[in-house]
Design a protein around this motif. Structure first.
Motif, short mmCIF file in Angstrom:
data_model
loop_
_atom_site.label_atom_id
_atom_site.label_comp_id
_atom_site.label_asym_id
_atom_site.label_seq_id
_atom_site.Cartn_x
_atom_site.Cartn_y
_atom_site.Cartn_z
N PRO A 168 -19.11 7.18 -4.15
CA PRO A 168 -18.59 8.17 -4.71
C PRO A 168 -17.38 8.77 -3.93
O PRO A 168 -16.38 9.36 -4.11
CB PRO A 168 -19.76 9.25 -5.14
N ALA A 169 -17.78 8.87 -2.48
CA ALA A 169 -17.12 9.44 -1.66
C ALA A 169 -15.42 8.72 -1.42
O ALA A 169 -14.51 9.31 -1.53
CB ALA A 169 -17.71 9.55 -0.10
N ALA A 170 -15.65 7.49 -1.27
CA ALA A 170 -14.43 6.49 -1.29
C ALA A 170 -13.52 6.58 -2.80
O ALA A 170 -12.42 6.77 -2.56
CB ALA A 170 -14.95 5.28 -1.00
N ILE A 171 -14.32 6.75 -3.74
CA ILE A 171 -13.57 7.00 -5.09
C ILE A 171 -12.86 8.10 -5.26
O ILE A 171 -11.89 8.29 -5.54
CB ILE A 171 -14.60 6.70 -6.16
N ARG A 172 -13.50 9.35 -4.63
CA ARG A 172 -12.88 10.77 -4.70
C ARG A 172 -11.69 10.71 -3.56
O ARG A 172 -10.61 11.06 -4.28
CB ARG A 172 -13.84 11.62 -4.35
N GLN A 173 -12.11 10.07 -2.56
CA GLN A 173 -10.90 9.98 -1.57
C GLN A 173 -9.68 9.11 -1.94
O GLN A 173 -8.57 9.62 -1.62
CB GLN A 173 -11.55 9.71 -0.14
N GLY A 174 -9.95 8.00 -2.76
CA GLY A 174 -9.09 7.18 -3.23
C GLY A 174 -8.06 7.86 -4.04
O GLY A 174 -6.80 7.73 -4.07
N PHE A 175 -8.77 8.47 -4.93
CA PHE A 175 -7.92 9.13 -5.92
C PHE A 175 -7.23 10.53 -5.54
O PHE A 175 -6.00 10.69 -5.89
CB PHE A 175 -8.64 9.71 -7.23
N ASP A 176 -7.76 11.15 -4.44
CA ASP A 176 -6.95 12.07 -3.96
C ASP A 176 -5.78 11.42 -3.20
O ASP A 176 -4.67 12.15 -2.86
CB ASP A 176 -7.99 12.85 -2.91
#
Ligand SMILES: [Zn+2]
Length: 267
Positions: A168-176
């Protein structure tokens, strides 16, 4: 009619599809309603012999190294992901450098990405990422990923996100870090549902998202064949360990340690 004969050197497509549902009949067999997966829905291939339909056997050239033949399924995931969005001359972020993430980097490089940024929490895997084509690597545990990638992209962010971790942290950061109007192909599977700011990270950005499952049948396999035969990708740095089949416990713990690329087992 069959395309495979006795003695052929083959790799298996693990998704056995029905061929007659609406999705199969419209060229979307990779999301067949009746998919049965080798090793999930029927006996797997940690065995000396396995029975599969002839239609799932992909005939390799006899000179293909066994190490590459066995990882074509994973490579197919990488090819399917990297071909989902247009990567040509684009800035691409790959989150997650497990074996499929590493292969995705190699493919992205081969098909013309301008810059590739890779993140993971394993220094071992990030080192391989660099060897297969990542221009900038970031350890999500120790580096400030947002800062590094914003600086590298002059504050703009990336054109394409290829999400291979499921974290989840990587997914949020990727979209950010994804530009407005950017594209994201998601292959990594989160362990559970999680909170995600859809309004700000996708809708207001006008982002396009592709869900990636398996390999397109059989388009992805032909694309893979092209990449391998032209030697556009080098998979050697990705295969890091070999075990005999009866050493599977060691093989699995090596795989789980994060201190490995692709682990190959042989009968
Ligand atoms: Zn079907």
């Amino acid at each position: 009619m069959t395309t495979v004969g006795v003695g052929d050197f083959i790799s298996a497509e693990s998704h056995i599809v029905c061929g007659v549902c609406d999705l199969c009949r419209t060229g979307n067999g990779h999301i067949c309603r009746n998919t049965r997966i080798i090793g999930v829905d029927r006996d797997g291939c940690w065995a000396d012999y396995i029975a599969i339909p002839a239609t799932n056997a992909w005939v390799n050239p006899p000179e293909m190294p066994v190490d590459f033949a066995v990882l074509q399924e994973n490579l197919g995931n990488a090819v399917h992901t990297a071909f989902a969005a247009d990567l040509r001359a684009k800035k691409v972020l790959v989150t997650g450098c497990g074996p499929v993430g590493l292969m995705t980097i190699a493919v992205a490089k081969a098909i013309g990405a301008r810059s590739i940024y890779a993140t993971d929490i394993s220094a071992y895997r990030l080192n391989i990422a660099q060897r297969v084509g990542a221009d900038i690597i970031c350890n999500a545990r120790t580096d400030n990923v947002s800062e590094v990638i914003r600086e590298a992209t002059r504050g703009e962010g990336v054109d394409v996100l290829l999400e291979m971790s499921g974290a989840p942290a990587a997914i949020r950061q990727g979209f950010d870090l994804l530009k407005y109007g950017g594209s994201a192909a998601l292959l990594g599977l989160p362990n559970a549902p999680f909170e995600f700011d859809l309004a700000n990270l996708v809708i207001f950005k006008g982002a396009t998202i592709y869900g990636i499952i398996g390999r397109r049948l059989w388009e992805t396999w032909y694309q893979m064949r092209g990449l391998l035969r032209s030697q556009a990708i080098d998979l050697k740095p990705i295969v890091t360990h070999h075990y005999a089949l009866d050493e599977f416990e060691k093989a699995v713990s090596t795989m789980a340690s994060g201190e490995s690329g692709k682990v190959v087992m042989r009968p």
